[in-house]
Write a protein that holds these residues in place. Structure first.
Motif, PDB file in Angstrom:
ATOM      1  N   LEU A 143      -3.885   5.207  -3.215  1.00  0.00           N
ATOM      2  CA  LEU A 143      -4.330   6.292  -2.054  1.00  0.00           C
ATOM      3  C   LEU A 143      -3.292   5.576  -1.002  1.00  0.00           C
ATOM      4  CD1 LEU A 143      -7.912   6.584  -1.564  1.00  0.00           C
ATOM      5  CD2 LEU A 143      -6.263   8.415  -1.358  1.00  0.00           C
ATOM      6  N   LEU A 144      -2.554   6.686  -0.197  1.00  0.00           N
ATOM      7  CA  LEU A 144      -1.746   5.958   1.024  1.00  0.00           C
ATOM      8  C   LEU A 144      -2.402   6.885   2.184  1.00  0.00           C
ATOM      9  CD1 LEU A 144       1.792   6.769  -0.014  1.00  0.00           C
ATOM     10  CD2 LEU A 144       0.582   4.887  -0.603  1.00  0.00           C
ATOM     11  N   LEU A 145      -2.520   6.018   3.475  1.00  0.00           N
ATOM     12  CA  LEU A 145      -2.933   6.740   4.832  1.00  0.00           C
ATOM     13  C   LEU A 145      -1.859   6.518   5.476  1.00  0.00           C
ATOM     14  CD1 LEU A 145      -5.236   7.915   6.769  1.00  0.00           C
ATOM     15  CD2 LEU A 145      -5.672   5.582   7.251  1.00  0.00           C
ATOM     16  N   VAL A 146      -1.167   7.717   5.876  1.00  0.00           N
ATOM     17  CA  VAL A 146      -0.018   7.642   6.715  1.00  0.00           C
ATOM     18  C   VAL A 146      -0.363   8.590   7.963  1.00  0.00           C
ATOM     19  CG1 VAL A 146       1.479   7.904   4.800  1.00  0.00           C
ATOM     20  CG2 VAL A 146       0.728   9.981   5.603  1.00  0.00           C
ATOM     21  N   GLN A 147       0.448   8.179   8.980  1.00  0.00           N
ATOM     22  CA  GLN A 147       0.191   8.868  10.194  1.00  0.00           C
ATOM     23  C   GLN A 147       1.318   9.006  11.055  1.00  0.00           C
ATOM     24  OE1 GLN A 147      -1.568   5.460  12.916  1.00  0.00           O
ATOM     25  NE2 GLN A 147      -3.680   6.479  12.407  1.00  0.00           N
ATOM     26  N   SER A 148       1.182  10.223  11.946  1.00  0.00           N
ATOM     27  CA  SER A 148       2.296  10.681  12.677  1.00  0.00           C
ATOM     28  C   SER A 148       2.572   9.641  13.808  1.00  0.00           C
ATOM     29  CB  SER A 148       1.943  11.924  13.368  1.00  0.00           C
ATOM     30  OG  SER A 148       0.796  11.893  14.263  1.00  0.00           O
ATOM     31  N   TRP A 151      -6.347   9.663  19.391  1.00  0.00           N
ATOM     32  CA  TRP A 151      -5.694   9.099  18.680  1.00  0.00           C
ATOM     33  C   TRP A 151      -6.641   8.991  17.360  1.00  0.00           C
ATOM     34  CZ3 TRP A 151      -6.696   5.819  22.922  1.00  0.00           C
ATOM     35  CH2 TRP A 151      -7.122   4.820  22.629  1.00  0.00           C
ATOM     36  N   ASN A 152      -6.210   8.645  16.328  1.00  0.00           N
ATOM     37  CA  ASN A 152      -7.123   8.223  15.074  1.00  0.00           C
ATOM     38  C   ASN A 152      -7.024   6.701  14.984  1.00  0.00           C
ATOM     39  OD1 ASN A 152      -7.833  10.642  13.347  1.00  0.00           O
ATOM     40  ND2 ASN A 152      -5.590  10.905  13.740  1.00  0.00           N
ATOM     41  N   GLU A 153      -8.183   5.970  14.870  1.00  0.00           N
ATOM     42  CA  GLU A 153      -8.381   4.756  15.132  1.00  0.00           C
ATOM     43  C   GLU A 153      -8.435   4.187  13.547  1.00  0.00           C
ATOM     44  OE1 GLU A 153      -8.815   0.910  16.593  1.00  0.00           O
ATOM     45  OE2 GLU A 153      -8.623   2.824  17.677  1.00  0.00           O
ATOM     46  N   LEU A 154      -7.482   3.082  13.213  1.00  0.00           N
ATOM     47  CA  LEU A 154      -7.375   2.587  11.808  1.00  0.00           C
ATOM     48  C   LEU A 154      -8.449   1.465  11.834  1.00  0.00           C
ATOM     49  CD1 LEU A 154      -3.420   1.893  11.643  1.00  0.00           C
ATOM     50  CD2 LEU A 154      -4.913   3.907  10.668  1.00  0.00           C
ATOM     51  N   VAL A 155      -9.273   1.558  10.613  1.00  0.00           N
ATOM     52  CA  VAL A 155     -10.384   0.782  10.560  1.00  0.00           C
ATOM     53  C   VAL A 155      -9.975  -0.052   9.268  1.00  0.00           C
ATOM     54  CG1 VAL A 155     -13.074   0.466  10.161  1.00  0.00           C
ATOM     55  CG2 VAL A 155     -11.662   2.316  11.737  1.00  0.00           C
ATOM     56  N   PRO A 156     -10.454  -1.519   9.021  1.00  0.00           N
ATOM     57  CA  PRO A 156     -10.381  -2.223   7.687  1.00  0.00           C
ATOM     58  C   PRO A 156     -11.132  -1.475   6.945  1.00  0.00           C
ATOM     59  CG  PRO A 156     -10.469  -3.599   9.854  1.00  0.00           C
ATOM     60  CD  PRO A 156     -10.864  -2.165  10.211  1.00  0.00           C
ATOM     61  N   GLY A 157     -10.473  -1.699   5.567  1.00  0.00           N
ATOM     62  CA  GLY A 157     -11.658  -1.391   4.080  1.00  0.00           C
ATOM     63  C   GLY A 157     -11.162  -0.077   3.766  1.00  0.00           C
ATOM     64  N   VAL A 158     -10.947   0.921   4.555  1.00  0.00           N
ATOM     65  CA  VAL A 158     -10.357   2.287   4.150  1.00  0.00           C
ATOM     66  C   VAL A 158      -8.985   2.680   4.371  1.00  0.00           C
ATOM     67  CG1 VAL A 158     -13.024   3.077   4.430  1.00  0.00           C
ATOM     68  CG2 VAL A 158     -11.242   2.909   6.365  1.00  0.00           C
ATOM     69  N   PRO A 159      -8.423   3.675   3.696  1.00  0.00           N
ATOM     70  CA  PRO A 159      -9.404   4.556   2.672  1.00  0.00           C
ATOM     71  C   PRO A 159      -9.470   3.811   1.076  1.00  0.00           C
ATOM     72  CG  PRO A 159      -7.329   5.350   2.610  1.00  0.00           C
ATOM     73  CD  PRO A 159      -7.429   4.162   3.758  1.00  0.00           C
ATOM     74  N   ALA A 160     -10.513   4.345   0.504  1.00  0.00           N
ATOM     75  CA  ALA A 160     -10.945   3.701  -0.813  1.00  0.00           C
ATOM     76  C   ALA A 160     -11.590   4.964  -1.657  1.00  0.00           C
ATOM     77  CB  ALA A 160     -11.671   2.395  -0.610  1.00  0.00           C
ATOM     78  N   TRP A 161     -11.811   4.757  -2.772  1.00  0.00           N
ATOM     79  CA  TRP A 161     -12.497   5.508  -3.644  1.00  0.00           C
ATOM     80  C   TRP A 161     -14.099   4.701  -4.112  1.00  0.00           C
ATOM     81  CZ3 TRP A 161     -10.276  10.208  -4.068  1.00  0.00           C
ATOM     82  CH2 TRP A 161      -8.928  10.275  -3.955  1.00  0.00           C
ATOM     83  N   THR A 162     -15.028   5.948  -4.087  1.00  0.00           N
ATOM     84  CA  THR A 162     -16.165   5.451  -4.820  1.00  0.00           C
ATOM     85  C   THR A 162     -15.953   5.363  -6.281  1.00  0.00           C
ATOM     86  OG1 THR A 162     -16.855   7.487  -5.246  1.00  0.00           O
ATOM     87  CG2 THR A 162     -17.481   6.583  -3.159  1.00  0.00           C
ATOM     88  N   PRO A 163     -16.818   4.643  -6.971  1.00  0.00           N
ATOM     89  CA  PRO A 163     -16.486   4.526  -8.450  1.00  0.00           C
ATOM     90  C   PRO A 163     -16.638   5.880  -9.279  1.00  0.00           C
ATOM     91  CG  PRO A 163     -18.085   2.900  -8.061  1.00  0.00           C
ATOM     92  CD  PRO A 163     -17.971   3.575  -6.566  1.00  0.00           C
ATOM     93  N   ASP A 164     -17.254   6.877  -8.509  1.00  0.00           N
ATOM     94  CA  ASP A 164     -17.191   8.478  -9.125  1.00  0.00           C
ATOM     95  C   ASP A 164     -15.868   9.033  -8.513  1.00  0.00           C
ATOM     96  OD1 ASP A 164     -18.255   8.718  -6.643  1.00  0.00           O
ATOM     97  OD2 ASP A 164     -20.098   9.624  -7.441  1.00  0.00           O
ATOM     98  N   GLY A 165     -15.173   8.615  -7.757  1.00  0.00           N
ATOM     99  CA  GLY A 165     -13.897   9.254  -7.208  1.00  0.00           C
ATOM    100  C   GLY A 165     -13.933  10.257  -6.021  1.00  0.00           C
ATOM    101  N   THR A 207      -2.467  12.525  14.084  1.00  0.00           N
ATOM    102  CA  THR A 207      -2.742  13.246  12.795  1.00  0.00           C
ATOM    103  C   THR A 207      -2.541  12.193  11.680  1.00  0.00           C
ATOM    104  OG1 THR A 207      -1.849  15.257  13.807  1.00  0.00           O
ATOM    105  CG2 THR A 207      -2.286  15.073  11.256  1.00  0.00           C
ATOM    106  N   GLN A 208      -3.302  12.269  10.706  1.00  0.00           N
ATOM    107  CA  GLN A 208      -3.119  11.388   9.674  1.00  0.00           C
ATOM    108  C   GLN A 208      -3.337  12.037   8.397  1.00  0.00           C
ATOM    109  OE1 GLN A 208      -5.283   7.872  10.703  1.00  0.00           O
ATOM    110  NE2 GLN A 208      -7.484   8.753   9.978  1.00  0.00           N
ATOM    111  N   ARG A 209      -2.989  11.755   7.289  1.00  0.00           N
ATOM    112  CA  ARG A 209      -3.092  12.385   5.876  1.00  0.00           C
ATOM    113  C   ARG A 209      -3.391  11.232   5.053  1.00  0.00           C
ATOM    114  NH1 ARG A 209       1.536  16.769   4.931  1.00  0.00           N
ATOM    115  NH2 ARG A 209       0.914  18.522   6.255  1.00  0.00           N
ATOM    116  N   TYR A 210      -4.406  11.609   4.063  1.00  0.00           N
ATOM    117  CA  TYR A 210      -4.885  10.655   3.002  1.00  0.00           C
ATOM    118  C   TYR A 210      -4.271  11.176   1.597  1.00  0.00           C
ATOM    119  CZ  TYR A 210      -8.632   9.073   5.999  1.00  0.00           C
ATOM    120  OH  TYR A 210      -9.396   8.642   7.028  1.00  0.00           O
TER     121      TYR A 210
END
Length: 734
Positions: A289-294, A323-337, A299-302
């Motif tokens: 997973l990448l989180l990219v920002q303008s 603005w979109n705030e960046l927060v530690p620990g995300v993005p990520a997946w749950t075990p079921d995707g 605007t941001q995309r996962y």
């Protein structure tokens, strides 16, 4: 915590203990089976050298897994320029093993010392050096523990963890997977603004199968060069720094998959529209997973990435008008995707639903106001562990919430106490390391807790601290001030009684983004208490723009940083004067970094309220600060020049918005600061001189933004008190 003779002055103790962080455990990792906790800790409250420790949970036994003094045979540690810069970005002034990385089973840990590569066997408590090429930075074991990848001289390299020639492991021993293809290119390192502003301090990530890595390539050729000299040593060349100031080009950041078989697959995304690579996540639960920002961060995309082709697909796109705030620990997946993310939701049109920073798994919201989610700490099979503040912003807790099912998610607090705390956590399996600070006792208590499926908690061990106990006790009163209910801490001198009369006031804020000061942690208020004991009523106010309350509170400073931040300090002061013994005819303010900027604003724009200011490492010319931070709050300077002029301490015309009368200012700045460069203070001093405004300048030779030097840190406190008393016409009360 260890004791400390009461005869030691607080400024000296504060400096020698690096703000009471030395000797305190930190940097925890828990093995998946919950059997081991790995952490860092120095040998005493004044020992800077961090060692790698292991706690055997079942036995309750701590032992040293790696001691830098033994591994270096007593030699002094030598740091490369790259390693010094990494520590500056993380504000780490300690020594020894300041960081480490582990394999998936937490059996081995890799770390660098003096540019050399070491590995520790965590069960056995033994450590050894591995052969490496060049000066090693940020070594990380593969998930299966067979290899260690590291950066040296801008190249991403890999070496077998057994130290052999690796003949049985896909192509040999120590070798480069990518080397710089230009003088300004590095592989596997975070660029300046990623480390300073985005919270991304690394530049490569192993695949779950340990067969390849996703690696960032950084080309700083487009970035303008600055030169930081040390005038105290004219024989030394200035240091060259690639600094992306607001409105100027950023580094070009790309990414590629590098296989242990020598293959390379470049990652493709719309970098023209989304130049910022802010987050990377790679786990067995889904594709990378990448989180990219303008660039404007609205605007941001996962993006999910195919490791075979490098192609990306958009999992989700988010837009925010501010603005979109960046927060530690995300993005990520749950075990079921399902995608785990944290997003701001606006207040409903009818005002029935307040805006909130919420946790999501897929499209399901797992939290709601008043919880303000601050980080995802761990994602389990059934639940997510996260940090959040609640209605009392100073109370920061750890919670867990079940991410499965369709019903209402109900978060439960972990390690709840009958009083507010500042709590952090690290989990492995069913075991959680909880670190809790509070106002009632010094330092933090670290407990190892086993969580039951039914929510039960069992404390199974504790991790000791060697940190010193402060020679004074902080006694803040945490209150809300004014119509906006601004969170404040008020500290009065020890032994003060109502009959002593009103006190001169010292505002001691940070007051800006990412800097919450009013928290339920004793040590957070120690320096303020010391200033109070010098004869002041000290006020710490977290106005709009500071974190922990709501998205609207944080984003209220957009395009109006100076106006909003300063007004909230004034409003808090005036409201508190109705409840506390504040002498509003003698009011000073001190601050560092954003706090220094705020102190400068106060003296120049509100001399009717403030009578003296200590202005530490301030950002004065806003065009001289970095792109990702400054453009988030003020926009692009070429597109909104009037916004920069309105918020700067300086403009082309001179002092911006300065009023009479002139108030005394002490300007302090480290000459080696590569974050807020000393040009900010020099330009402020020049403008003050041109305007005929008296001021003092205290240049700190060889000092960076974090002022780790013991004598500097001690004497800075003493010099500030002397200046404040002189400026406010106070007699020396010592």
């Amino acid at each position: 915590m260890t004791g400390q003779p009461a005869s030691v002055p607080f400024p000296r103790q504060h400096a020698r203990t690096q703000r009471f962080t030395l000797g305190a455990p930190r940097g925890y990792t828990v093995s998946p089976d919950g059997g081991r906790v790995v952490f860092l800790r120095s040998g005493s409250g004044t020992d800077r050298t961090q060692r790698l420790w292991v706690l055997d949970v079942a036995e309750g036994r701590e032992f040293t897994a790696a001691d830098p003094l033994a591994l270096l045979s007593g030699a002094e540690e030598e740091l490369s320029a790259t390693e010094r810069a990494r520590r500056e970005r993380t504000r780490d002034g300690s020594a020894g093993i300041v960081g480490y990385a582990v394999d998936a089973a937490v059996e081995v840990a890799a770390f660098a010392l003096s540019g050399r590569l070491f590995i520790a066997e965590l069960r056995a408590g033994t450590a050894r050096e591995l052969p490496a090429t060049g000066t090693v930075v940020d070594p990380r074991p593969s998930p299966d523990g067979r290899y260690v990848a590291y950066v040296a001289d801008g190249a991403l390299r890999v070496v077998p963890a057994d130290g052999g020639d690796g003949a049985d492991s896909d192509g040999g021993g120590d070798r480069a997977l990518a080397i710089p293809d230009g003088p300004e290119v590095t592989w596997g390192l975070a660029e300046f603004i990623a480390a300073e502003e985005m919270g991304r301090h690394r530049g490569f990530w192993w695949s779950p199968e340990s067969d390849r890595l996703l690696v960032a390539r950084v080309d700083t050729a487009p970035v303008r060069r600055w030169w930081i000299a040390d005038p105290a040593h004219p024989d030394r060349k200035p240091a060259e720094v690639a600094y992306p100031a607001a409105g100027t080009p950023n580094a070009e950041v790309t990414a590629a998959f590098l296989g242990l078989d020598g293959s390379r697959t470049d990652v493709a995304w719309d970098r023209e529209r989304f130049p910022y690579l802010t987050r990377v996540h790679w786990s067995a639960a889904g594709p990378p997973l990448l989180l990219v920002q303008s660039r404007d961060q609205r605007t941001q995309r996962y993006l999910a990435v195919d490791p075979e082709t490098g192609a990306t697909r958009t999992v989700r796109e988010e837009t925010d008008p501010v603005w979109n705030e960046l927060v530690p620990g995300v993005p990520a997946w749950t075990p079921d995707g399902r995608l785990v993310r944290i997003a701001d939701t606006p207040e409903s049109a009818d005002g029935a639903e307040p805006g909130a920073r919420r946790l999501f798994a897929g499209d399901r919201a797992l939290t709601a106001a008043p919880l303000h989610v601050r980080a995802v700490l761990d994602i389990g099979e059934d639940d997510i562990l996260f940090a959040a503040s609640g209605p009392e912003m100073h109370d920061i807790g750890v919670h867990r919430v079940r991410h499965r099912g369709d019903g209402l998610a109900v978060p439960e607090r972990v390690g709840a106490r009958p009083y507010p705390t500042v709590t952090s956590a690290v989990r492995g399996g069913e075991v959680v390391v909880l670190s809790q600070a509070c106002l009632e006792r010094p330092g933090a208590r670290v407990e190892v807790v086993r969580l039951g499926a039914d929510g039960a908690e069992e404390t199974v061990a504790a991790i000791g601290s060697y940190a010193q106990e402060p020679v004074l006790t902080a006694r803040p009163r945490l209150v809300l001030a004014g119509e906006r209910e601004i969170p404040c801490a008020v500290l009065l001198p020890d032994g003060y009684t109502e009959g002593d009369g009103p006190l001169p006031v010292l505002l001691d804020p940070y007051g800006g983004p990412h800097g919450q000061r009013v928290v339920a942690a004793h040590h957070a208020h120690l320096t303020s208490q010391w200033f109070a004991n010098q004869g002041f009523a000290v006020v710490v106010a977290d106005g709009r723009g500071t974190p922990g309350r709501s998205p609207a509170w944080e984003k209220a400073v957009s395009r109006r940083v100076a106006e909003v931040a300063l007004q909230d300090q004034v409003d808090a002061l005036q409201a508190l004067a109705e409840r506390f013994p504040l002498d509003l005819t003698r009011v000073a303010i001190r601050g560092w970094s954003f706090g220094g900027y705020l102190a400068g604003l106060a003296a120049l724009r509100r001399p009717d309220v403030f009578h003296a200011a200590v202005v530490g490492a301030p950002v004065t010319d806003l065009r001289l600060y970095d792109t990702h931070y400054q453009e988030r709050y003020l926009g692009h300077p070429d597109e909104e020049p009037s916004v920069y002029a309105a918020n700067s301490l300086l403009t082309d015309e001179g002092l911006s918005g300065a009023r009479e009368p002139h108030r005394p200012m002490m300007i302090i700045h480290g000459l080696a600061d590569d974050n807020v460069v000393v040009a900010h203070s020099l330009r402020l001093s020049s403008a003050l001189l041109a305007a005929g405004r008296p001021h003092e300048v205290l240049p700190l030779s060889g000092v960076t933004h974090m002022t780790p030097q013991e004598q500097v840190a001690e004497n800075l406190l003493l010099l500030q008190v002397d200046f404040l008393k002189r400026s406010l016409g106070l007699r020396d009360a010592d």
